[in-house]
Motif scaffolding. Structure first.
Motif, mmCIF file in Angstrom:
data_model
loop_
_atom_site.group_PDB
_atom_site.id
_atom_site.type_symbol
_atom_site.label_atom_id
_atom_site.label_comp_id
_atom_site.label_asym_id
_atom_site.label_seq_id
_atom_site.Cartn_x
_atom_site.Cartn_y
_atom_site.Cartn_z
ATOM 1 N N MET A 1 44.055 49.964 36.000
ATOM 2 C CA MET A 1 44.896 48.906 35.714
ATOM 3 C C MET A 1 46.066 47.859 36.650
ATOM 4 S SD MET A 1 44.344 47.319 32.962
ATOM 5 C CE MET A 1 45.476 45.565 31.699
ATOM 6 N N GLU A 2 46.364 48.423 36.989
ATOM 7 C CA GLU A 2 46.912 47.896 38.652
ATOM 8 C C GLU A 2 46.356 47.647 39.452
ATOM 9 O OE1 GLU A 2 50.495 51.071 40.066
ATOM 10 O OE2 GLU A 2 50.391 52.379 38.056
ATOM 11 N N ILE A 3 45.605 47.826 39.873
ATOM 12 C CA ILE A 3 44.139 47.699 40.519
ATOM 13 C C ILE A 3 44.225 46.069 39.987
ATOM 14 C CG2 ILE A 3 42.266 47.608 41.799
ATOM 15 C CD1 ILE A 3 43.137 50.874 42.513
ATOM 16 N N LEU A 4 43.757 45.683 39.102
ATOM 17 C CA LEU A 4 42.983 44.845 38.230
ATOM 18 C C LEU A 4 44.206 44.411 38.026
ATOM 19 C CD1 LEU A 4 41.054 46.019 34.986
ATOM 20 C CD2 LEU A 4 40.327 45.241 37.477
ATOM 21 N N GLU A 5 45.709 44.079 38.008
ATOM 22 C CA GLU A 5 47.002 43.717 37.559
ATOM 23 C C GLU A 5 46.784 42.946 39.181
ATOM 24 O OE1 GLU A 5 49.261 45.878 35.809
ATOM 25 O OE2 GLU A 5 49.190 45.301 33.828
ATOM 26 N N THR A 6 47.131 43.804 40.132
ATOM 27 C CA THR A 6 47.438 43.281 41.171
ATOM 28 C C THR A 6 46.305 42.031 41.972
ATOM 29 O OG1 THR A 6 48.574 45.495 42.005
ATOM 30 C CG2 THR A 6 47.471 43.676 43.869
ATOM 31 N N TRP A 7 45.231 42.159 41.708
ATOM 32 C CA TRP A 7 43.617 41.798 41.496
ATOM 33 C C TRP A 7 43.927 40.584 41.174
ATOM 34 C CZ3 TRP A 7 37.920 43.494 41.126
ATOM 35 C CH2 TRP A 7 37.461 42.049 41.233
ATOM 36 N N ALA A 8 44.082 40.108 39.743
ATOM 37 C CA ALA A 8 44.334 39.406 39.209
ATOM 38 C C ALA A 8 45.300 38.122 39.930
ATOM 39 C CB ALA A 8 44.670 39.479 37.708
ATOM 40 N N GLY A 9 46.709 38.923 40.539
ATOM 41 C CA GLY A 9 47.590 38.120 40.450
ATOM 42 C C GLY A 9 47.200 37.366 42.301
ATOM 43 N N GLN A 10 46.399 38.134 42.629
ATOM 44 C CA GLN A 10 46.292 37.501 44.537
ATOM 45 C C GLN A 10 44.936 36.062 43.802
ATOM 46 O OE1 GLN A 10 44.697 40.983 45.985
ATOM 47 N NE2 GLN A 10 46.055 40.969 47.334
ATOM 48 N N GLU A 11 44.577 36.351 42.507
ATOM 49 C CA GLU A 11 43.505 35.593 42.656
ATOM 50 C C GLU A 11 44.484 34.409 41.505
ATOM 51 O OE1 GLU A 11 40.566 35.458 44.073
ATOM 52 O OE2 GLU A 11 40.700 37.141 44.963
ATOM 53 N N PHE A 12 45.107 34.208 41.202
ATOM 54 C CA PHE A 12 46.280 32.957 39.988
ATOM 55 C C PHE A 12 45.558 33.335 39.201
ATOM 56 C CE2 PHE A 12 47.070 31.666 44.772
ATOM 57 C CZ PHE A 12 48.246 31.946 44.941
ATOM 58 N N THR A 14 44.775 35.624 35.643
ATOM 59 C CA THR A 14 45.070 36.083 34.045
ATOM 60 C C THR A 14 44.417 37.806 34.463
ATOM 61 O OG1 THR A 14 43.669 35.687 32.528
ATOM 62 C CG2 THR A 14 46.314 35.201 32.361
ATOM 63 N N VAL A 15 44.779 39.329 33.987
ATOM 64 C CA VAL A 15 43.034 39.643 34.173
ATOM 65 C C VAL A 15 42.354 40.104 33.180
ATOM 66 C CG1 VAL A 15 43.321 42.346 33.165
ATOM 67 C CG2 VAL A 15 45.077 41.682 34.435
ATOM 68 N N PRO A 16 42.558 39.091 31.796
ATOM 69 C CA PRO A 16 41.413 38.812 31.268
ATOM 70 C C PRO A 16 39.940 38.182 32.151
ATOM 71 C CG PRO A 16 43.321 39.107 29.471
ATOM 72 C CD PRO A 16 43.797 38.926 31.052
ATOM 73 N N GLN A 17 41.804 36.899 32.653
ATOM 74 C CA GLN A 17 40.197 36.062 33.822
ATOM 75 C C GLN A 17 39.558 36.533 34.321
ATOM 76 O OE1 GLN A 17 43.574 33.545 34.070
ATOM 77 N NE2 GLN A 17 42.961 31.738 33.046
ATOM 78 N N LEU A 18 40.169 37.373 35.140
ATOM 79 C CA LEU A 18 39.786 37.854 36.789
ATOM 80 C C LEU A 18 38.946 39.157 36.069
ATOM 81 C CD1 LEU A 18 39.667 39.191 39.336
ATOM 82 C CD2 LEU A 18 41.423 40.517 38.578
ATOM 83 N N THR A 19 38.699 39.441 35.150
ATOM 84 C CA THR A 19 37.697 41.225 34.276
ATOM 85 C C THR A 19 36.422 39.937 33.971
ATOM 86 O OG1 THR A 19 39.693 41.496 33.235
ATOM 87 C CG2 THR A 19 37.145 42.306 32.176
ATOM 88 N N ARG A 20 36.240 38.622 33.521
ATOM 89 C CA ARG A 20 35.236 37.458 33.201
ATOM 90 C C ARG A 20 34.362 37.413 34.388
ATOM 91 N NH1 ARG A 20 36.034 32.413 29.292
ATOM 92 N NH2 ARG A 20 32.677 32.063 29.360
ATOM 93 N N VAL A 21 35.602 36.464 35.484
ATOM 94 C CA VAL A 21 34.415 36.748 36.269
ATOM 95 C C VAL A 21 34.072 37.650 36.785
ATOM 96 C CG1 VAL A 21 34.828 36.189 38.803
ATOM 97 C CG2 VAL A 21 36.210 35.270 37.001
#
Length: 71
Positions: A1-12, A14-21
């Motif tokens: 989860m931490e990795i998703l949160e970091t990745w999502a933050g770098q991409e501006f 949210t975690v759900p938005q990144l997950t969808r992509v």
């Protein structure tokens, strides 16, 4: 989860938005490697045929003086 949160933050995102992509990209890659022969190859049931729908009658709420402010 931490990795998703970091990745999502770098991409501006949210975690759900990144997950969808990520899921959309994975599906696109899967379909490149496993093209469907027809739409009927999926396990999804077919769309139901539209039926005639009669318009609903509008029900009006009746408010009397007793309902306003009565406690």
């Amino acid at each position: 989860m931490e990795i998703l949160e970091t990745w999502a933050g770098q991409e501006f995102l949210t975690v759900p938005q990144l997950t969808r992509v990520v899921v959309k990209r994975a599906i696109a890659e899967y379909l490149k490697q496993h093209p469907l022969e027809s739409e009927n190859d999926t396990d999804c049931p077919p769309d139901p045929q539209p039926t005639e729908v009669k318009p609903a009658t509008a029900a009006k709420a009746k408010r009397g003086k007793a309902s306003k402010g009565a406690s």
